[in-house]
Design a protein around this motif. Sequence first.
Motif, mmCIF file in Angstrom:
data_model
loop_
_atom_site.group_PDB
_atom_site.id
_atom_site.type_symbol
_atom_site.label_atom_id
_atom_site.label_comp_id
_atom_site.label_asym_id
_atom_site.label_seq_id
_atom_site.Cartn_x
_atom_site.Cartn_y
_atom_site.Cartn_z
ATOM 1 N N ALA A 25 0.941 -1.269 -0.023
ATOM 2 C CA ALA A 25 -0.055 -0.081 0.013
ATOM 3 C C ALA A 25 0.852 1.282 0.065
ATOM 4 N N ILE A 26 1.922 1.324 0.711
ATOM 5 C CA ILE A 26 2.828 2.416 0.917
ATOM 6 C C ILE A 26 3.499 2.809 -0.577
ATOM 7 N N LEU A 27 4.061 1.566 -1.127
ATOM 8 C CA LEU A 27 4.637 1.690 -2.560
ATOM 9 C C LEU A 27 3.492 2.179 -3.641
ATOM 10 N N LEU A 28 2.377 1.855 -3.519
ATOM 11 C CA LEU A 28 1.268 2.257 -4.385
ATOM 12 C C LEU A 28 1.120 3.758 -4.167
ATOM 13 N N ALA A 29 1.079 4.317 -2.933
ATOM 14 C CA ALA A 29 0.592 5.583 -2.767
ATOM 15 C C ALA A 29 1.817 6.289 -3.148
ATOM 16 N N ILE A 30 3.207 6.020 -2.817
ATOM 17 C CA ILE A 30 4.372 6.571 -3.346
ATOM 18 C C ILE A 30 4.345 6.948 -4.877
ATOM 19 N N HIS A 31 3.859 5.597 -5.549
ATOM 20 C CA HIS A 31 3.959 5.540 -6.977
ATOM 21 C C HIS A 31 3.012 6.537 -7.638
ATOM 22 N N GLU A 32 1.985 6.503 -6.983
ATOM 23 C CA GLU A 32 0.580 7.531 -7.437
ATOM 24 C C GLU A 32 1.203 8.730 -7.225
ATOM 25 N N LEU A 33 1.580 9.424 -6.051
ATOM 26 C CA LEU A 33 1.813 10.783 -5.679
ATOM 27 C C LEU A 33 3.251 11.114 -6.355
ATOM 28 N N TYR A 34 4.247 10.433 -6.508
ATOM 29 C CA TYR A 34 5.303 10.782 -7.415
ATOM 30 C C TYR A 34 5.645 10.023 -8.594
ATOM 31 N N PRO A 35 4.795 9.975 -9.604
ATOM 32 C CA PRO A 35 5.004 8.786 -10.625
ATOM 33 C C PRO A 35 6.312 9.225 -11.473
ATOM 34 N N GLU A 36 6.637 10.386 -11.395
ATOM 35 C CA GLU A 36 8.034 10.764 -12.363
ATOM 36 C C GLU A 36 9.386 10.085 -11.656
ATOM 37 N N VAL A 37 9.119 9.589 -10.371
ATOM 38 C CA VAL A 37 10.243 8.818 -9.841
ATOM 39 C C VAL A 37 10.311 7.185 -9.974
ATOM 40 N N ASN A 38 11.540 6.874 -10.567
ATOM 41 C CA ASN A 38 11.759 5.487 -10.701
ATOM 42 C C ASN A 38 12.131 5.015 -9.256
ATOM 43 N N LEU A 39 11.229 4.231 -8.665
ATOM 44 C CA LEU A 39 11.251 3.472 -7.461
ATOM 45 C C LEU A 39 12.365 2.395 -7.184
ATOM 46 N N TRP A 40 12.530 1.905 -8.440
ATOM 47 C CA TRP A 40 13.473 0.648 -8.298
ATOM 48 C C TRP A 40 14.843 0.563 -8.228
ATOM 49 N N ARG A 41 15.407 0.130 -7.126
ATOM 50 C CA ARG A 41 16.987 0.025 -6.882
ATOM 51 C C ARG A 41 17.375 -0.814 -8.165
ATOM 52 N N GLN A 42 18.653 -0.720 -8.527
ATOM 53 C CA GLN A 42 19.132 -1.549 -9.605
ATOM 54 C C GLN A 42 20.451 -2.444 -8.965
ATOM 55 N N PRO A 43 20.306 -3.775 -9.639
ATOM 56 C CA PRO A 43 21.377 -4.700 -9.062
ATOM 57 C C PRO A 43 22.758 -4.087 -9.066
ATOM 58 N N PRO A 44 23.878 -4.783 -8.370
ATOM 59 C CA PRO A 44 23.679 -6.010 -7.825
ATOM 60 C C PRO A 44 22.937 -5.548 -6.492
ATOM 61 N N TYR A 45 22.370 -6.911 -5.852
ATOM 62 C CA TYR A 45 21.952 -7.189 -4.383
ATOM 63 C C TYR A 45 21.874 -8.430 -4.096
ATOM 64 N N GLU A 46 22.369 -8.697 -3.020
ATOM 65 C CA GLU A 46 22.563 -10.083 -2.396
ATOM 66 C C GLU A 46 22.960 -11.338 -3.429
ATOM 67 N N TYR A 47 24.014 -10.854 -3.984
ATOM 68 C CA TYR A 47 24.580 -11.964 -4.942
ATOM 69 C C TYR A 47 24.083 -11.877 -6.223
ATOM 70 N N GLU A 48 22.894 -11.207 -6.737
ATOM 71 C CA GLU A 48 22.324 -11.315 -7.808
ATOM 72 C C GLU A 48 22.686 -10.213 -8.492
ATOM 73 N N PHE A 49 23.055 -10.291 -9.788
ATOM 74 C CA PHE A 49 23.595 -9.072 -10.607
ATOM 75 C C PHE A 49 22.629 -8.694 -11.803
ATOM 76 N N GLU A 50 21.818 -9.533 -12.017
ATOM 77 C CA GLU A 50 20.793 -9.141 -13.324
ATOM 78 C C GLU A 50 19.649 -8.666 -12.912
ATOM 79 N N LYS A 51 18.850 -9.515 -12.179
ATOM 80 C CA LYS A 51 17.597 -9.152 -11.788
ATOM 81 C C LYS A 51 17.135 -8.314 -10.923
ATOM 82 N N LEU A 52 16.225 -7.361 -10.893
ATOM 83 C CA LEU A 52 15.977 -6.482 -10.045
ATOM 84 C C LEU A 52 15.874 -6.711 -8.562
ATOM 85 N N PRO A 53 16.550 -6.053 -7.672
ATOM 86 C CA PRO A 53 16.276 -6.564 -6.377
ATOM 87 C C PRO A 53 15.079 -6.580 -5.853
ATOM 88 N N PHE A 54 14.120 -5.886 -6.268
ATOM 89 C CA PHE A 54 12.501 -5.658 -5.646
ATOM 90 C C PHE A 54 11.912 -6.925 -6.372
#
Length: 393
Positions: A320-349
């Motif tokens: 719900a929080i992420l839906l609200a933030i995405h709706e209020l700030y649509p210009e912001v790319n919310l998604w962190r880019q890899p690497p994350y926890e030994y994953e280098f291709e797929k998005l951390p989210f």
Amino acid sequence: MRIEKIKSGIDRFKNILPKRFYGLRAGLLIHPASVNKKLVHTKNILLESKKVRITALFGPQHGIFGNTQDNMIEWEGFVDKNTKIPVYSLYGKTRKPTAEMLKDIEIFIIDLQDVGARYYTFIWTMALCMEACEEAEKPLVVLDRVNPIGGHLTEGPVLKPDFSSFVGLHHLPVRHGMTIGEIALYFKDNFYPKLDLTVIPLKGWKRNQWFDQTGLPWVMPSPNMPTLDTATVYPGMCLFEGTIISEGRGTTRPFEIFGASFIEPEKLVKRLKDFKLKGVIFRPLYFTPTFNKFSGELCGGAQIHVIDREKFKPFKTAVAILLAIHELYPEVNLWRQPPYEYEFEKLPFDILSGSDRLRKNIEKGTPLKDIEDWWNEEVLAFEKVRNRYLLYE
């Protein structure tokens, strides 16, 4: 409130360990919360025990002392200065015990306090130890511990195999409602069938009991898990590690506090009220993290105040929080880019949520109820499997 007298696996080790293991050289996987009901550490208990001989120590993420503060900080093995026993790191270049690490042990013992969420890495360290012991034909013993947020509540998407990572190697929902011993039984049956596994169970724990109803002492299992309140919100708010939004690391209330430099607190909280989420109140605030995301920057956001933990749904709340933030700030790319926890291709989210479906739903603005409906179907299907491995009523 009545406090029950509950014994963890380590409190029962002396009387329950099968005699066939007596006198064996043992490896021991531990962390700071590996203590008995009197706060004596498992390492010291087993070093003094005549049941087994500890010849190697192993540590998961954050180390056996919990001294690596932030997430994704690797640590190196060393020799324990008091006992001269080697301490092997399972959070660095090696995450699965090697044959060399296991060569001088005859049994592997695990005593880790989990917090009840799929992405908490300790259960995956356990899984890799199970795999290594199966391959080496060495028995493995799990000293069971309570699920601090209860064993009666489940929630969130079930991991899809294509999104397997170190925050989720096998088929589990986000909030699994299992103890670490029950998870070990599930892993053995489905993934490591030839492993010689023994679980030393809890005594006196009921599935609907939270940690503060056990009479057991709380010790931080990791540096950013200071309280039961933290663990209560963690199954949802850890999702924020896969975003550019601060999950409160660098504050005194990690995962309960969230925000970013561009968020207007009152505006966000007003929108969150529209979701009519149960068991929770959002308090608008400003904060300045001392490390991690937005370190040294003023952030706007909110603090999560759980007022009814039985009705509170942490994963639904985070979405719900992420839906609200995405709706209020649509210009912001919310998604962190890899690497994350030994994953280098797929998005951390995506690896945190278990697939890319949730992220795409948020991007489309899919209604919260529709999103919750599909993950509820997944959880119900998993519970039919889960029920076979539950040790407690």
